[in-house]
Scaffold this active site. Structure first.
Site, PDB file in Angstrom:
ATOM      1  N   SER A 175       5.929  -6.857   4.119  1.00  0.00           N
ATOM      2  CA  SER A 175       6.535  -7.139   5.415  1.00  0.00           C
ATOM      3  C   SER A 175       7.322  -8.434   5.374  1.00  0.00           C
ATOM      4  CB  SER A 175       5.453  -7.235   6.494  1.00  0.00           C
ATOM      5  OG  SER A 175       4.654  -8.395   6.292  1.00  0.00           O
ATOM      6  N   LYS A 218      -1.191  -7.700  -8.713  1.00  0.00           N
ATOM      7  CA  LYS A 218      -2.141  -7.721  -7.595  1.00  0.00           C
ATOM      8  C   LYS A 218      -1.703  -6.626  -6.622  1.00  0.00           C
ATOM      9  CE  LYS A 218      -3.077  -8.545  -3.873  1.00  0.00           C
ATOM     10  NZ  LYS A 218      -3.622  -7.634  -2.794  1.00  0.00           N
ATOM     11  N   CYS A 277       9.752   1.330   3.440  1.00  0.00           N
ATOM     12  CA  CYS A 277      10.713   0.336   3.911  1.00  0.00           C
ATOM     13  C   CYS A 277      12.124   0.898   3.977  1.00  0.00           C
ATOM     14  CB  CYS A 277      10.681  -0.906   3.024  1.00  0.00           C
ATOM     15  SG  CYS A 277      11.289  -0.643   1.348  1.00  0.00           S
ATOM     16  N   GLU A 314      -5.163  -3.834  -1.767  1.00  0.00           N
ATOM     17  CA  GLU A 314      -6.587  -3.494  -1.819  1.00  0.00           C
ATOM     18  C   GLU A 314      -6.909  -2.221  -1.030  1.00  0.00           C
ATOM     19  OE1 GLU A 314      -6.081  -6.610   1.499  1.00  0.00           O
ATOM     20  OE2 GLU A 314      -5.153  -6.023  -0.402  1.00  0.00           O
ATOM     21  N   PHE A 370       0.801  -1.222   0.000  1.00  0.00           N
ATOM     22  CA  PHE A 370       0.000   0.000   0.000  1.00  0.00           C
ATOM     23  C   PHE A 370       0.833   1.270   0.000  1.00  0.00           C
ATOM     24  CE2 PHE A 370       0.671  -0.581   4.600  1.00  0.00           C
ATOM     25  CZ  PHE A 370       1.001   0.711   4.994  1.00  0.00           C
ATOM     26  N   GLU A 398       9.451  -3.516  13.068  1.00  0.00           N
ATOM     27  CA  GLU A 398       9.299  -2.483  12.045  1.00  0.00           C
ATOM     28  C   GLU A 398       7.975  -1.766  12.322  1.00  0.00           C
ATOM     29  OE1 GLU A 398       9.570  -1.947   7.218  1.00  0.00           O
ATOM     30  OE2 GLU A 398       8.554  -3.720   8.019  1.00  0.00           O
TER      31      GLU A 398
END
Length: 499
Positions: free
Chosen positions: A226, A173, A281, A176, A149, A382
């Site tokens: 992640s 993909k 990240c 969402e 995201f 994180e």
């Protein structure tokens, strides 16, 4: 309510599963859109379209591919603001940050435009009597990308432009949580002339992801997210015989030596820790202050952090927007609230922050934690939010040992005026990307991006030369041709006679 559907075979395809997910405006907390969530059958239908398209696209000339890519680059450039507005509306990041994301994605499109040189093979002549050996690279077939995201345009553009330039067809993909940017990218690719079925967007949740990982017609999977999910993606896709590059999480450190320009280091720490609300990240989430500079550095960071203006991403005066969801905001806040109990000094507490007129938004202020212990939750996990931890080390060696003890190895930076120390650092540190007086060392497009240890699962980094190699496979061809002088009697291998 707006509905985001799939993009398959060069057109919008309405979701057939009956399942939809909510898409929220993070600045208001309101659900503004619903996104179709694909079933296993819908994923299979998209793969079959991509598989059919590969029969033609995989055999297309490099000239045909680059013609499309150059046109695509021009359309992306012309639509920067429109793409950025979609990102801001669904992710929440400020418009300037969203524009920066589009610009970094464009770098990879530009790299893909030069695929003709990237795919050059090798030739060795006369390895034996009249024997030549050639090495070539060919596309894999249908490949997939599963993206996060936090960069809904940039990370997909780190994947599919190179993949299709190499001759593959692609199933994307996206997250969402903010799906609209992915559809816009696909629509522009179609407008640029990319044939139907070469780039497809299938929205969904775990059902769609698992279907991609198990599908026998998908040759490779790229992932950014992640570490726990990256590990799962790598294990599952590899078990199904797929090539995998799975980029995981991070805990990026910035080592500040006593000789560093502390004003420059403080500026860098604030921008790297709090930019994009810390949801990246490559964010610097841990500063390691060496020697006696710690108190001064923390004060300089605090002074700067307190001046950052937080507000809606579409407000041009805002410097930081909200977090993606209320649940994520609450999780980030929990680390700050528990920090003091685990030995940290809470210099800035951003929990409980609100914006007038947008009280239901997913807001959190900037938090700064000092004297953080390496066994605390705020350091080990994180956080993925605007929380900066400061740790102390007495020496350079102690600081490097602290950083190398982390299970993550994505990116790291050193701030110093000492070239010898910087050289030692770049060789001794255990991370895939290193900055010297550069806080976020994201490589330019023609160098590859990727970390070490628990920040990367798979053998290939993303984009750059590694990206080209990931999306192709090598083939070696050995040939021997008879010499014309050895032709059978009565056969003339010379030029045809005209008279």
């Amino acid at each position: 309510m707006k509905t985001v559907n799939h993009w398959i075979g060069g057109k919008t395809v309405e979701g057939a599963s009956g399942n939809y997910g909510p898409v929220t405006d993070p600045a208001t907390g309101e659900v503004t859109t619903q996104v179709a969530l694909a079933s296993t059958d819908e994923v299979d239908a998209a793969v079959q379209v991509a598989k059919e398209a590969f029969q033609t696209w995989g055999q297309s000339s490099l000239a045909a591919r680059t013609k499309v890519l150059f046109a695509y680059r021009a359309l992306l450039d012309a639509n920067r603001d429109a793409i950025a507005e979609l990102i801001t509306a669904e992710h929440g990041k400020v418009h300037s940050d969203a524009l920066g994301e589009v610009a970094r994605g464009l770098e990879i499109v530009e790299l893909a435009c030069g695929i003709t040189t990237q795919l050059k093979g090798e030739l060795s002549t006369s390895v034996s009597s009249r024997v030549d050996v050639a090495a070539i690279r060919q596309p894999l077939g249908v490949v997939a990308g599963i993206t996060p995201f936090n960069f809904p345009a940039m990370v997909p553009m780190w994947m599919f432009p190179l993949a299709v330039a190499c001759g593959n067809t692609f199933i994307l993909k996206p997250s969402e949580k903010d799906p609209s940017a992915a559809n816009k990218l696909a629509e522009l690719a179609s407008e640029a002339g990319l044939p139907a079925g070469v780039l497809n967007v299938v929205h969904g949740d775990k059902v769609a992801v698992d279907a991609l990982l198990a599908h026998p017609d998908i040759a490779a999977v790229s992932f950014v997210g992640s570490t726990p999910i990256a590990r799962h993606i790598h294990t599952t896709a590899a078990a199904n015989g797929k090539r995998v590059q799975a980029l995981g999480g991070a805990k990026n450190h910035m080592l500040v030596l006593p000789d560093a320009d502390l004003d420059a280091a403080a500026d860098a720490a604030v921008s790297a820790a709090y930019g994009s609300a810390g949801e990246r990240c490559m964010a610097i989430s841990a500063v390691v202050a060496v020697g006696s500079i710690g108190d001064t550095l923390v004060e300089k960071i605090r002074e700067r952090a307190e001046k950052i203006k937080i507000g809606p991403g579409n407000d041009p005066t805002s410097e930081m927007g909200p977090l993606i969801t209320a649940a994520h905001r609450d999780k980030v806040a929990s680390y700050v609230k528990g920090a003091a109990d685990q030995g940290a000094d809470v210099v800035l507490d951003g929990t409980g922050y609100t914006v007038d007129g947008f009280e239901k938004g997913h807001w959190i202020g900037l938090s700064l934690l000092d004297n953080v212990k390496t066994d605390s939750d705020a350091y080990r996990d994180e956080i993925f939010g605007p929380v900066l931890c400061v740790l102390r080390a007495e020496t350079y060696e102690e600081g490097v040992a602290l950083i190398n003890a982390s299970p993550f190895g994505n990116g790291t930076a050193i701030f110093t005026r000492d070239g010898g120390a910087a050289r030692r650092f770049q060789l001794e540190i255990e991370a895939g990307m290193v900055g010297v007086n550069v806080p976020i060392p994201v490589p330019v497009g023609y160098h590859s991006f990727g970390g070490w240890k628990d920040s990367l699962f798979g053998d290939h980094h993303i984009y750059g030369n590694d990206g080209v190699h990931f999306y192709t496979r090598g083939k070696v061809v050995t040939t021997r041709w008879p010499d014309p002088s050895e032709a059978p009697a009565g056969v003339d291998l010379g030029f045809p006679r005209n008279h």
